[in-house]
Every structure is written in structure tokens, then in C-alpha cells.
Design a protein around this motif. Structure first.
Motif, PDB file in Angstrom:
ATOM      1  N   PHE A  11    -119.133  -2.698  -0.728  1.00  0.00           N
ATOM      2  CA  PHE A  11    -119.896  -2.236  -1.884  1.00  0.00           C
ATOM      3  C   PHE A  11    -119.001  -2.083  -3.105  1.00  0.00           C
ATOM      4  CE2 PHE A  11    -123.301  -1.004   1.082  1.00  0.00           C
ATOM      5  CZ  PHE A  11    -124.397  -1.472   0.359  1.00  0.00           C
ATOM      6  N   ARG A  12    -117.740  -1.690  -2.891  1.00  0.00           N
ATOM      7  CA  ARG A  12    -116.819  -1.593  -4.024  1.00  0.00           C
ATOM      8  C   ARG A  12    -116.539  -2.968  -4.626  1.00  0.00           C
ATOM      9  NH1 ARG A  12    -114.172   2.462  -0.624  1.00  0.00           N
ATOM     10  NH2 ARG A  12    -114.687   4.489  -1.496  1.00  0.00           N
ATOM     11  N   GLN A  13    -116.632  -4.003  -3.809  1.00  0.00           N
ATOM     12  CA  GLN A  13    -116.458  -5.358  -4.338  1.00  0.00           C
ATOM     13  C   GLN A  13    -117.566  -5.707  -5.328  1.00  0.00           C
ATOM     14  OE1 GLN A  13    -116.220  -7.827  -0.872  1.00  0.00           O
ATOM     15  NE2 GLN A  13    -114.043  -7.400  -0.548  1.00  0.00           N
ATOM     16  N   VAL A  14    -118.735  -5.125  -5.148  1.00  0.00           N
ATOM     17  CA  VAL A  14    -119.820  -5.318  -6.116  1.00  0.00           C
ATOM     18  C   VAL A  14    -119.395  -4.757  -7.469  1.00  0.00           C
ATOM     19  CG1 VAL A  14    -122.199  -4.681  -6.710  1.00  0.00           C
ATOM     20  CG2 VAL A  14    -121.627  -5.329  -4.366  1.00  0.00           C
ATOM     21  N   ASN A  15    -118.748  -3.590  -7.466  1.00  0.00           N
ATOM     22  CA  ASN A  15    -118.233  -3.017  -8.709  1.00  0.00           C
ATOM     23  C   ASN A  15    -117.260  -3.974  -9.383  1.00  0.00           C
ATOM     24  OD1 ASN A  15    -119.686  -0.683  -8.247  1.00  0.00           O
ATOM     25  ND2 ASN A  15    -117.958   0.431  -7.394  1.00  0.00           N
ATOM     26  N   ASP A  16    -116.344  -4.530  -8.579  1.00  0.00           N
ATOM     27  CA  ASP A  16    -115.364  -5.472  -9.137  1.00  0.00           C
ATOM     28  C   ASP A  16    -116.056  -6.700  -9.706  1.00  0.00           C
ATOM     29  OD1 ASP A  16    -113.404  -3.710  -8.291  1.00  0.00           O
ATOM     30  OD2 ASP A  16    -112.981  -4.824  -6.444  1.00  0.00           O
ATOM     31  N   TRP A  17    -117.054  -7.189  -8.992  1.00  0.00           N
ATOM     32  CA  TRP A  17    -117.775  -8.390  -9.416  1.00  0.00           C
ATOM     33  C   TRP A  17    -118.529  -8.147 -10.731  1.00  0.00           C
ATOM     34  CZ3 TRP A  17    -123.217  -9.694  -9.036  1.00  0.00           C
ATOM     35  CH2 TRP A  17    -123.482 -11.045  -9.263  1.00  0.00           C
ATOM     36  N   LEU A  18    -119.129  -6.960 -10.851  1.00  0.00           N
ATOM     37  CA  LEU A  18    -119.892  -6.640 -12.057  1.00  0.00           C
ATOM     38  C   LEU A  18    -119.021  -6.131 -13.199  1.00  0.00           C
ATOM     39  CD1 LEU A  18    -122.973  -4.917 -10.411  1.00  0.00           C
ATOM     40  CD2 LEU A  18    -122.889  -7.175 -11.476  1.00  0.00           C
ATOM     41  N   GLY A  19    -117.796  -5.701 -12.866  1.00  0.00           N
ATOM     42  CA  GLY A  19    -116.916  -5.164 -13.898  1.00  0.00           C
ATOM     43  C   GLY A  19    -117.282  -3.762 -14.329  1.00  0.00           C
ATOM     44  N   GLU A  20    -118.080  -3.088 -13.537  1.00  0.00           N
ATOM     45  CA  GLU A  20    -118.532  -1.736 -13.854  1.00  0.00           C
ATOM     46  C   GLU A  20    -118.739  -0.983 -12.553  1.00  0.00           C
ATOM     47  OE1 GLU A  20    -122.259   0.357 -16.199  1.00  0.00           O
ATOM     48  OE2 GLU A  20    -121.887  -1.771 -16.449  1.00  0.00           O
ATOM     49  N   GLU A  21    -118.430   0.317 -12.560  1.00  0.00           N
ATOM     50  CA  GLU A  21    -118.610   1.093 -11.337  1.00  0.00           C
ATOM     51  C   GLU A  21    -120.056   1.567 -11.228  1.00  0.00           C
ATOM     52  OE1 GLU A  21    -116.604   4.659  -8.719  1.00  0.00           O
ATOM     53  OE2 GLU A  21    -116.196   4.593 -10.854  1.00  0.00           O
ATOM     54  N   LEU A  22    -120.804   0.856 -10.420  1.00  0.00           N
ATOM     55  CA  LEU A  22    -122.182   1.236 -10.156  1.00  0.00           C
ATOM     56  C   LEU A  22    -122.317   1.954  -8.822  1.00  0.00           C
ATOM     57  CD1 LEU A  22    -124.000  -2.033 -11.275  1.00  0.00           C
ATOM     58  CD2 LEU A  22    -123.732   0.093 -12.544  1.00  0.00           C
ATOM     59  N   VAL A  23    -121.372   1.711  -7.933  1.00  0.00           N
ATOM     60  CA  VAL A  23    -121.411   2.290  -6.594  1.00  0.00           C
ATOM     61  C   VAL A  23    -120.140   3.112  -6.400  1.00  0.00           C
ATOM     62  CG1 VAL A  23    -121.516   1.794  -4.127  1.00  0.00           C
ATOM     63  CG2 VAL A  23    -122.666   0.278  -5.738  1.00  0.00           C
ATOM     64  N   SER A  24    -120.314   4.365  -5.977  1.00  0.00           N
ATOM     65  CA  SER A  24    -119.152   5.206  -5.657  1.00  0.00           C
ATOM     66  C   SER A  24    -119.481   6.028  -4.417  1.00  0.00           C
ATOM     67  CB  SER A  24    -118.800   6.119  -6.828  1.00  0.00           C
ATOM     68  OG  SER A  24    -119.851   7.032  -7.074  1.00  0.00           O
ATOM     69  N   PHE A  25    -118.448   6.503  -3.771  1.00  0.00           N
ATOM     70  CA  PHE A  25    -118.609   7.240  -2.524  1.00  0.00           C
ATOM     71  C   PHE A  25    -117.766   8.502  -2.545  1.00  0.00           C
ATOM     72  CE2 PHE A  25    -119.107   2.735  -1.592  1.00  0.00           C
ATOM     73  CZ  PHE A  25    -120.345   2.724  -0.972  1.00  0.00           C
ATOM     74  N   ASN A  26    -118.298   9.558  -1.950  1.00  0.00           N
ATOM     75  CA  ASN A  26    -117.526  10.763  -1.684  1.00  0.00           C
ATOM     76  C   ASN A  26    -116.820  10.586  -0.352  1.00  0.00           C
ATOM     77  OD1 ASN A  26    -118.512  12.029  -3.989  1.00  0.00           O
ATOM     78  ND2 ASN A  26    -120.278  12.835  -2.905  1.00  0.00           N
ATOM     79  N   ASP A  27    -115.768  11.377  -0.130  1.00  0.00           N
ATOM     80  CA  ASP A  27    -115.087  11.333   1.156  1.00  0.00           C
ATOM     81  C   ASP A  27    -116.040  11.766   2.256  1.00  0.00           C
ATOM     82  OD1 ASP A  27    -112.713  10.445   0.088  1.00  0.00           O
ATOM     83  OD2 ASP A  27    -111.879  12.468  -0.120  1.00  0.00           O
ATOM     84  N   TYR A  28    -115.933  11.117   3.385  1.00  0.00           N
ATOM     85  CA  TYR A  28    -116.739  11.462   4.552  1.00  0.00           C
ATOM     86  C   TYR A  28    -116.172  12.733   5.163  1.00  0.00           C
ATOM     87  CZ  TYR A  28    -119.385  10.674   8.850  1.00  0.00           C
ATOM     88  OH  TYR A  28    -120.241  10.805   9.904  1.00  0.00           O
TER      89      TYR A  28
END
Length: 98
Positions: free
Chosen positions: A66-83
Motif C-alpha cells: 500500500f505504501r507503494q501506492v503512495n510512491d506511485w501517486l507521489g502523495e501520501e494517501l495511505v498511512s498506518f499506525n504501529d500494530y
């Protein structure tokens, strides 16, 4: 109760258990994380190690994708908290995957 009703009831429970096992296998979630009771006399073991292994093997790779989607779009749309069940080893693994 008729014998045929007992057989039908047993068949229903068998189908239900097989379906449950198939769903668990498809989603690769440990049964103790879903609150399922063990069948028979065997137990599932501790929940925390199961959660940590699940996070390492399943969640962290998905999060990385999912973080690769951020890289692909050039914007952070997806982020995660620590499990919450992550230990220091898993946190180090998490930083390596990003």
C-alpha cells in the motif's frame, strides 16, 4: 428425534466447520485472533505470538504494498499506525520494509 434428523444436523455442523476452516485458510488469519474456540482437546497457544507472526507474514507485506501506492501517486494517501502486538523485532522488520 428421527435418525435422519440427527444425520442432517451432523452433516450441517461438518459443513459449517469445513467452511470456517476454508475461510480461515483463504484469509490466512490465525483462529485465536478471531476468537474461535479450539475443537477437541488441542489449544491454539498464546495469542500474542500468533498476532506477531501474522503481522510479520501478512500485515507488514500488505502495508508495504500500500505504501507503494503512495510512491506511485507521489502523495501520501495511505498511512498506518504501529500494530499494538508488534515487538522490537517486528518493528525493526517494519522499518526495513518501508
Amino acid at each position: 428425534m428421527l435418525i435422519s434428523e440427527v444425520a442432517a444436523k451432523d452433516e450441517f455442523f461438518s459443513i459449517k466447520n469445513v467452511t470456517r476452516d476454508d475461510v480461515l485458510a483463504a484469509h490466512r488469519v490465525p483462529p485465536q485472533l478471531l476468537g474461535l474456540a479450539p475443537i477437541g482437546t488441542t489449544g491454539f497457544g498464546s495469542v500474542v505470538p500468533a498476532a506477531q507472526v501474522f503481522a510479520i507474514n501478512e500485515l507488514l507485506p500488505l502495508m508495504a504494498r500500500f505504501r507503494q501506492v503512495n510512491d506511485w501517486l507521489g502523495e501520501e494517501l495511505v498511512s498506518f499506525n504501529d500494530y499494538a502486538a508488534l515487538g522490537s523485532q517486528t518493528t525493526a522488520e517494519n522499518s526495513r520494509l518501508t
